[in-house]
Motif scaffolding. Structure first.
Motif, PDB file in Angstrom:
ATOM      1  N   PRO A  18       0.822  -1.229   0.000  1.00 44.00           N
ATOM      2  CA  PRO A  18       0.000   0.000   0.000  1.00 44.00           C
ATOM      3  C   PRO A  18       0.858   1.284   0.000  1.00 44.00           C
ATOM      4  N   ILE A  19       2.014   1.222   0.640  1.00 37.83           N
ATOM      5  CA  ILE A  19       2.897   2.394   0.665  1.00 37.83           C
ATOM      6  C   ILE A  19       3.388   2.710  -0.736  1.00 37.83           C
ATOM      7  N   PHE A  20       3.791   1.672  -1.491  1.00 38.97           N
ATOM      8  CA  PHE A  20       4.240   1.874  -2.867  1.00 38.97           C
ATOM      9  C   PHE A  20       3.107   2.395  -3.751  1.00 38.97           C
ATOM     10  N   ILE A  21       1.896   1.933  -3.527  1.00 45.28           N
ATOM     11  CA  ILE A  21       0.745   2.396  -4.308  1.00 45.28           C
ATOM     12  C   ILE A  21       0.487   3.875  -4.034  1.00 45.28           C
ATOM     13  N   VAL A  22       0.524   4.292  -2.788  1.00 41.70           N
ATOM     14  CA  VAL A  22       0.306   5.698  -2.430  1.00 41.70           C
ATOM     15  C   VAL A  22       1.403   6.585  -3.011  1.00 41.70           C
ATOM     16  N   LEU A  23       2.658   6.167  -2.907  1.00 39.36           N
ATOM     17  CA  LEU A  23       3.769   6.950  -3.455  1.00 39.36           C
ATOM     18  C   LEU A  23       3.672   7.083  -4.969  1.00 39.36           C
ATOM     19  N   THR A  24       3.302   6.039  -5.650  1.00 37.78           N
ATOM     20  CA  THR A  24       3.156   6.079  -7.105  1.00 37.78           C
ATOM     21  C   THR A  24       2.014   7.011  -7.508  1.00 37.78           C
ATOM     22  N   THR A  25       0.935   6.980  -6.776  1.00 40.68           N
ATOM     23  CA  THR A  25      -0.201   7.871  -7.065  1.00 40.68           C
ATOM     24  C   THR A  25       0.186   9.325  -6.873  1.00 40.68           C
ATOM     25  N   ILE A  26       0.859   9.628  -5.795  1.00 41.42           N
ATOM     26  CA  ILE A  26       1.287  11.004  -5.535  1.00 41.42           C
ATOM     27  C   ILE A  26       2.265  11.477  -6.596  1.00 41.42           C
ATOM     28  N   ALA A  27       3.187  10.631  -6.982  1.00 39.23           N
ATOM     29  CA  ALA A  27       4.176  11.009  -8.000  1.00 39.23           C
ATOM     30  C   ALA A  27       3.517  11.271  -9.349  1.00 39.23           C
ATOM     31  N   SER A  28       2.514  10.516  -9.705  1.00 34.21           N
ATOM     32  CA  SER A  28       1.867  10.712 -11.011  1.00 34.21           C
ATOM     33  C   SER A  28       0.979  11.955 -11.009  1.00 34.21           C
ATOM     34  N   LEU A  29       0.433  12.349  -9.865  1.00 32.13           N
ATOM     35  CA  LEU A  29      -0.388  13.559  -9.799  1.00 32.13           C
ATOM     36  C   LEU A  29       0.453  14.815  -9.943  1.00 32.13           C
ATOM     37  N   GLY A  30       1.667  14.822  -9.463  1.00 28.48           N
ATOM     38  CA  GLY A  30       2.515  15.999  -9.478  1.00 28.48           C
ATOM     39  C   GLY A  30       3.139  16.322 -10.815  1.00 28.48           C
ATOM     40  N   ASP A  31       3.110  15.429 -11.781  1.00 29.26           N
ATOM     41  CA  ASP A  31       3.772  15.664 -13.065  1.00 29.26           C
ATOM     42  C   ASP A  31       3.198  16.849 -13.825  1.00 29.26           C
ATOM     43  N   ASP A  32       1.896  17.038 -13.809  1.00 29.02           N
ATOM     44  CA  ASP A  32       1.279  18.116 -14.578  1.00 29.02           C
ATOM     45  C   ASP A  32       1.693  19.494 -14.082  1.00 29.02           C
ATOM     46  N   TYR A  33       1.941  19.635 -12.820  1.00 28.41           N
ATOM     47  CA  TYR A  33       2.285  20.925 -12.256  1.00 28.41           C
ATOM     48  C   TYR A  33       3.748  21.296 -12.486  1.00 28.41           C
ATOM     49  N   LEU A  34       4.585  20.331 -12.761  1.00 26.91           N
ATOM     50  CA  LEU A  34       6.003  20.585 -12.921  1.00 26.91           C
ATOM     51  C   LEU A  34       6.423  20.809 -14.366  1.00 26.91           C
ATOM     52  N   THR A  35       5.605  20.419 -15.302  1.00 30.94           N
ATOM     53  CA  THR A  35       5.978  20.561 -16.710  1.00 30.94           C
ATOM     54  C   THR A  35       5.471  21.886 -17.252  1.00 30.94           C
ATOM     55  N   PHE A  36       6.308  22.546 -18.037  1.00 33.41           N
ATOM     56  CA  PHE A  36       5.954  23.807 -18.661  1.00 33.41           C
ATOM     57  C   PHE A  36       6.017  23.622 -20.167  1.00 33.41           C
ATOM     58  N   SER A  37       5.151  24.307 -20.852  1.00 39.87           N
ATOM     59  CA  SER A  37       5.216  24.236 -22.301  1.00 39.87           C
ATOM     60  C   SER A  37       6.421  25.037 -22.779  1.00 39.87           C
ATOM     61  N   SER A  38       6.859  24.734 -23.974  1.00 37.69           N
ATOM     62  CA  SER A  38       8.009  25.449 -24.517  1.00 37.69           C
ATOM     63  C   SER A  38       7.700  26.935 -24.680  1.00 37.69           C
ATOM     64  N   GLN A  39       6.433  27.271 -24.929  1.00 39.68           N
ATOM     65  CA  GLN A  39       6.051  28.673 -25.059  1.00 39.68           C
ATOM     66  C   GLN A  39       6.195  29.407 -23.730  1.00 39.68           C
ATOM     67  N   GLN A  40       5.829  28.772 -22.620  1.00 37.94           N
ATOM     68  CA  GLN A  40       5.969  29.399 -21.308  1.00 37.94           C
ATOM     69  C   GLN A  40       7.437  29.631 -20.965  1.00 37.94           C
ATOM     70  N   ILE A  41       8.276  28.684 -21.300  1.00 36.05           N
ATOM     71  CA  ILE A  41       9.705  28.828 -21.018  1.00 36.05           C
ATOM     72  C   ILE A  41      10.301  29.929 -21.885  1.00 36.05           C
ATOM     73  N   ARG A  42       9.915  29.972 -23.166  1.00 34.98           N
ATOM     74  CA  ARG A  42      10.450  30.971 -24.080  1.00 34.98           C
ATOM     75  C   ARG A  42      10.079  32.380 -23.636  1.00 34.98           C
ATOM     76  N   ILE A  43       8.830  32.592 -23.264  1.00 31.24           N
ATOM     77  CA  ILE A  43       8.393  33.939 -22.891  1.00 31.24           C
ATOM     78  C   ILE A  43       9.052  34.390 -21.584  1.00 31.24           C
ATOM     79  N   SER A  44       9.336  33.466 -20.684  1.00 34.36           N
ATOM     80  CA  SER A  44       9.995  33.864 -19.442  1.00 34.36           C
ATOM     81  C   SER A  44      11.427  34.321 -19.708  1.00 34.36           C
ATOM     82  N   HIS A  45      12.070  33.742 -20.688  1.00 32.11           N
ATOM     83  CA  HIS A  45      13.423  34.166 -21.045  1.00 32.11           C
ATOM     84  C   HIS A  45      13.399  35.468 -21.849  1.00 32.11           C
TER      85      HIS A  45
END
Length: 146
Positions: A18-45
């Motif tokens: 169950p611990i591995f299942i909870v950790l995997t679920t949490i890790a998969s939920l956080g991916d969307d918030y950490l990725t930026f589109s190339s357009q967002q990165i370009r405009i910040s630079h």
């Protein structure tokens, strides 16, 4: 190995599932918030890069850069409305030719605390990038958005 050791080992292994299942679920939920589109990165630079080029790019035959021209215009006119208008014209001329595909708002935040040049209303901005650059006694903040 006796029966007690085998039971404790199996019990511990099953408790980890169950611990591995909870950790995997949490890790998969956080991916969307950490990725930026190339357009967002370009405009910040773009915001910081534009201010840096304004601090080094020399317009025409003048031997001074764009930000120096703006700051000298403001100082000569003692930061009055005429100086802000002339500085805004200098900044707009450069920014309109440099960042054609984006909206911008250039403000001075140390002496004037007001907008110098803008080509759109920031209230409608969704994804805003900011660059900050000091030049002389002035601190400029450039907002860029699509």
């Amino acid at each position: 190995m006796d029966d007690k050791g085998l039971i404790f080992t199996i019990d511990a292994a099953l408790a980890l599932i169950p611990i591995f299942i909870v950790l995997t679920t949490i890790a998969s939920l956080g991916d969307d918030y950490l990725t930026f589109s190339s357009q967002q990165i370009r405009i910040s630079h773009d915001a910081q890069d534009t201010l840096e080029t304004m601090a080094t790019y020399k317009q025409g035959t003048d031997s001074i850069c764009v930000l120096q021209n703006i700051t000298e215009t403001l100082m000569i006119n003692k930061n009055n409305a005429t100086g802000r208008t002339l500085a805004g014209t200098i900044a707009s001329k450069y920014l309109n030719s440099t960042i054609r595909d984006a909206k911008y708002n250039l403000t001075e935040i140390k002496q004037l605390n007001t907008t110098i040049a803008s080509n759109a209303n920031m209230a409608s901005a969704n994804n805003t990038a900011v660059g900050v650059r000091n030049f002389g006694d002035y601190t400029f903040r450039l907002y860029i958005w699509n």
